[in-house]
Design a protein around this motif. Structure first.
Motif, PDB file in Angstrom:
ATOM      1  N   LYS A 171       0.886  -1.256  -0.305  1.00 36.50           N
ATOM      2  CA  LYS A 171       0.252  -0.379   0.306  1.00 36.50           C
ATOM      3  C   LYS A 171       1.087   1.241   0.109  1.00 36.50           C
ATOM      4  N   ILE A 172       0.462   2.484  -1.107  1.00 41.07           N
ATOM      5  CA  ILE A 172       1.387   3.292  -0.690  1.00 41.07           C
ATOM      6  C   ILE A 172       1.206   4.415   0.562  1.00 41.07           C
ATOM      7  N   ILE A 173       2.148   4.604   1.342  1.00 40.00           N
ATOM      8  CA  ILE A 173       2.256   5.307   2.757  1.00 40.00           C
ATOM      9  C   ILE A 173       2.760   6.997   2.748  1.00 40.00           C
ATOM     10  N   ALA A 174       3.341   7.151   1.603  1.00 43.55           N
ATOM     11  CA  ALA A 174       3.409   8.516   1.447  1.00 43.55           C
ATOM     12  C   ALA A 174       4.562   8.984  -0.144  1.00 43.55           C
ATOM     13  N   THR A 175       4.195   9.612  -0.488  1.00 46.69           N
ATOM     14  CA  THR A 175       4.699  10.591  -1.816  1.00 46.69           C
ATOM     15  C   THR A 175       5.714  11.151  -1.771  1.00 46.69           C
TER      16      THR A 175
ATOM     17  N   ILE B  10       4.296  15.621  -1.714  1.00 49.81           N
ATOM     18  CA  ILE B  10       4.629  15.360  -0.668  1.00 49.81           C
ATOM     19  C   ILE B  10       3.698  15.012   0.024  1.00 49.81           C
ATOM     20  N   TRP B  11       3.009  13.644   0.074  1.00 50.55           N
ATOM     21  CA  TRP B  11       1.980  13.580   1.593  1.00 50.55           C
ATOM     22  C   TRP B  11       2.336  12.054   1.955  1.00 50.55           C
ATOM     23  N   THR B  12       1.680  12.073   3.046  1.00 49.24           N
ATOM     24  CA  THR B  12       1.534  10.778   4.294  1.00 49.24           C
ATOM     25  C   THR B  12      -0.040  10.606   4.057  1.00 49.24           C
ATOM     26  N   ASP B  13      -0.029   8.898   4.432  1.00 45.37           N
ATOM     27  CA  ASP B  13      -1.414   8.666   4.783  1.00 45.37           C
ATOM     28  C   ASP B  13      -1.806   9.362   5.994  1.00 45.37           C
ATOM     29  N   LYS B  14      -2.852   9.739   6.461  1.00 48.36           N
ATOM     30  CA  LYS B  14      -3.015  10.341   8.069  1.00 48.36           C
ATOM     31  C   LYS B  14      -2.931   9.864   8.716  1.00 48.36           C
ATOM     32  N   ALA B  15      -3.886   8.436   8.558  1.00 47.66           N
ATOM     33  CA  ALA B  15      -2.900   7.593  10.028  1.00 47.66           C
ATOM     34  C   ALA B  15      -1.399   7.606  10.163  1.00 47.66           C
ATOM     35  N   LEU B  16      -0.869   7.566   9.707  1.00 46.61           N
ATOM     36  CA  LEU B  16       0.884   7.860   9.582  1.00 46.61           C
ATOM     37  C   LEU B  16       1.529   8.564  10.010  1.00 46.61           C
ATOM     38  N   ARG B  17       1.273   9.737  10.006  1.00 47.02           N
ATOM     39  CA  ARG B  17       1.150  11.165  10.365  1.00 47.02           C
ATOM     40  C   ARG B  17       2.207  11.393  11.515  1.00 47.02           C
ATOM     41  N   GLY B  18       2.522  11.792  11.451  1.00 51.67           N
ATOM     42  CA  GLY B  18       3.511  12.573  12.791  1.00 51.67           C
ATOM     43  C   GLY B  18       4.792  11.239  13.472  1.00 51.67           C
ATOM     44  N   GLN B  19       5.771  10.568  11.964  1.00 51.15           N
ATOM     45  CA  GLN B  19       5.892   9.642  12.926  1.00 51.15           C
ATOM     46  C   GLN B  19       7.278   9.848  12.381  1.00 51.15           C
ATOM     47  N   GLY B  20       7.723  10.634  10.904  1.00 49.97           N
ATOM     48  CA  GLY B  20       8.641  11.040  10.363  1.00 49.97           C
ATOM     49  C   GLY B  20       9.128  10.648   9.573  1.00 49.97           C
ATOM     50  N   ILE B  21       7.903   9.929   8.847  1.00 51.56           N
ATOM     51  CA  ILE B  21       8.018   9.424   7.347  1.00 51.56           C
ATOM     52  C   ILE B  21       8.222  10.866   5.919  1.00 51.56           C
ATOM     53  N   ALA B  22       7.066  11.600   6.628  1.00 51.92           N
ATOM     54  CA  ALA B  22       7.798  12.980   5.528  1.00 51.92           C
ATOM     55  C   ALA B  22       9.649  12.965   5.594  1.00 51.92           C
ATOM     56  N   CYS B  23       9.791  13.498   6.707  1.00 55.57           N
ATOM     57  CA  CYS B  23      11.313  13.106   6.826  1.00 55.57           C
ATOM     58  C   CYS B  23      11.965  12.928   6.213  1.00 55.57           C
TER      59      CYS B  23
ATOM     60  N   THR C  94       7.754  25.015  -2.055  1.00 61.93           N
ATOM     61  CA  THR C  94       6.334  25.714  -1.542  1.00 61.93           C
ATOM     62  C   THR C  94       5.532  25.517  -1.271  1.00 61.93           C
ATOM     63  N   THR C  95       5.160  25.592   0.092  1.00 64.35           N
ATOM     64  CA  THR C  95       4.648  25.173   1.077  1.00 64.35           C
ATOM     65  C   THR C  95       3.449  26.382   1.494  1.00 64.35           C
ATOM     66  N   GLY C  96       1.500  26.062   1.725  1.00 66.85           N
ATOM     67  CA  GLY C  96       1.115  26.649   1.615  1.00 66.85           C
ATOM     68  C   GLY C  96       0.730  27.822   3.123  1.00 66.85           C
ATOM     69  N   PHE C  97       0.027  28.552   3.295  1.00 63.63           N
ATOM     70  CA  PHE C  97       0.687  28.928   4.723  1.00 63.63           C
ATOM     71  C   PHE C  97      -0.875  28.805   5.055  1.00 63.63           C
ATOM     72  N   ARG C  98      -1.312  27.668   5.128  1.00 61.71           N
ATOM     73  CA  ARG C  98      -1.661  27.200   6.083  1.00 61.71           C
ATOM     74  C   ARG C  98      -1.441  25.384   6.606  1.00 61.71           C
ATOM     75  N   GLN C  99       0.040  25.400   6.304  1.00 60.44           N
ATOM     76  CA  GLN C  99      -0.061  24.331   6.122  1.00 60.44           C
ATOM     77  C   GLN C  99       1.730  24.650   7.829  1.00 60.44           C
ATOM     78  N   PRO C 100       1.485  24.738   8.906  1.00 62.55           N
ATOM     79  CA  PRO C 100       2.262  25.088   9.673  1.00 62.55           C
ATOM     80  C   PRO C 100       3.374  23.398   9.935  1.00 62.55           C
ATOM     81  N   GLU C 101       2.470  22.493   9.841  1.00 62.94           N
ATOM     82  CA  GLU C 101       2.985  21.336   9.879  1.00 62.94           C
ATOM     83  C   GLU C 101       4.315  20.807   9.401  1.00 62.94           C
ATOM     84  N   ALA C 102       3.572  21.601   7.579  1.00 58.43           N
ATOM     85  CA  ALA C 102       5.220  21.399   6.506  1.00 58.43           C
ATOM     86  C   ALA C 102       6.058  21.894   6.667  1.00 58.43           C
ATOM     87  N   VAL C 103       5.843  23.723   7.420  1.00 57.63           N
ATOM     88  CA  VAL C 103       6.855  24.297   7.872  1.00 57.63           C
ATOM     89  C   VAL C 103       8.264  23.694   8.548  1.00 57.63           C
TER      90      VAL C 103
END
Length: 176
Positions: free
Chosen positions: A62-66, A82-95, A116-125
């Protein structure tokens, strides 16, 4: 835990389309029509070698991140999707995804990353700051300010890529 593996994929692969649709749905939920009408040179062929790359991280098939990059300017690549499955966020996968993209970009001859990231994505910042990306904006301002003129809602980052002296590069089929 099942084994996780990176795989290079065509940005037009049928198995990727539901994931990308979900990503764009998340953007719409977060921003409404703020970015509606914005056109981007986002042709799928820009995400294939030698100038670009699209990867997925899979677990149990299963694709869990892109993540992806495309040529931006000269020796600079632009990170996208950059995307991570919602159920797996906060685990360092995007890193892990960003680091994998950086290594591939170094191998492809790029010396800088831009994003670039959007102004409403503090977690990406927070992610990009933690990975050493330099902001092209004041991180101490309310990011909502960047949604108003003269700004365009995008928070820009750059990072100089440095090839390790002794590369212990994990391959495309690397375990994460």
């Amino acid at each position: 835990m099942a084994e996780r593996r990176f795989r290079i994929i065509s940005p037009e692969a049928a198995e990727l389309q539901p994931v990308l649709s979900g990503l764009f749905d998340e953007y719409r939920q977060r921003y409404g029509d703020y970015f509606a009408g914005h056109t981007e040179d986002d042709l799928p062929e820009r995400y294939v070698a030698p100038e670009g790359l699209f990867i997925v991280l899979e677990e149990a098939g299963k694709i869990i991140a892109t993540g992806a990059y495309k040529s931006y300017r000269g020796q600079t690549a632009e990170i996208k999707r950059i995307w991570t499955d919602k159920a797996l966020r906060g685990q360092g996968i995007a890193c892990c995804v960003v680091r994998q993209l950086e290594q591939h970009a170094i191998d492809a001859g790029y010396r800088e990353m831009y994003l670039t990231t959007g102004f409403r994505q503090p977690e990406a910042v927070a992610l990009y700051l933690s990975l050493g990306y330099q902001p092209g904006f004041d991180i101490h301002r309310d990011f909502e300010e960047y949604s108003r003129a003269p700004y365009d809602g995008r928070l820009r980052f750059t990072k100089t890529l440095v090839a390790p002296a002794c590369s212990a590069r994990k391959g495309v089929n690397a375990h994460v």
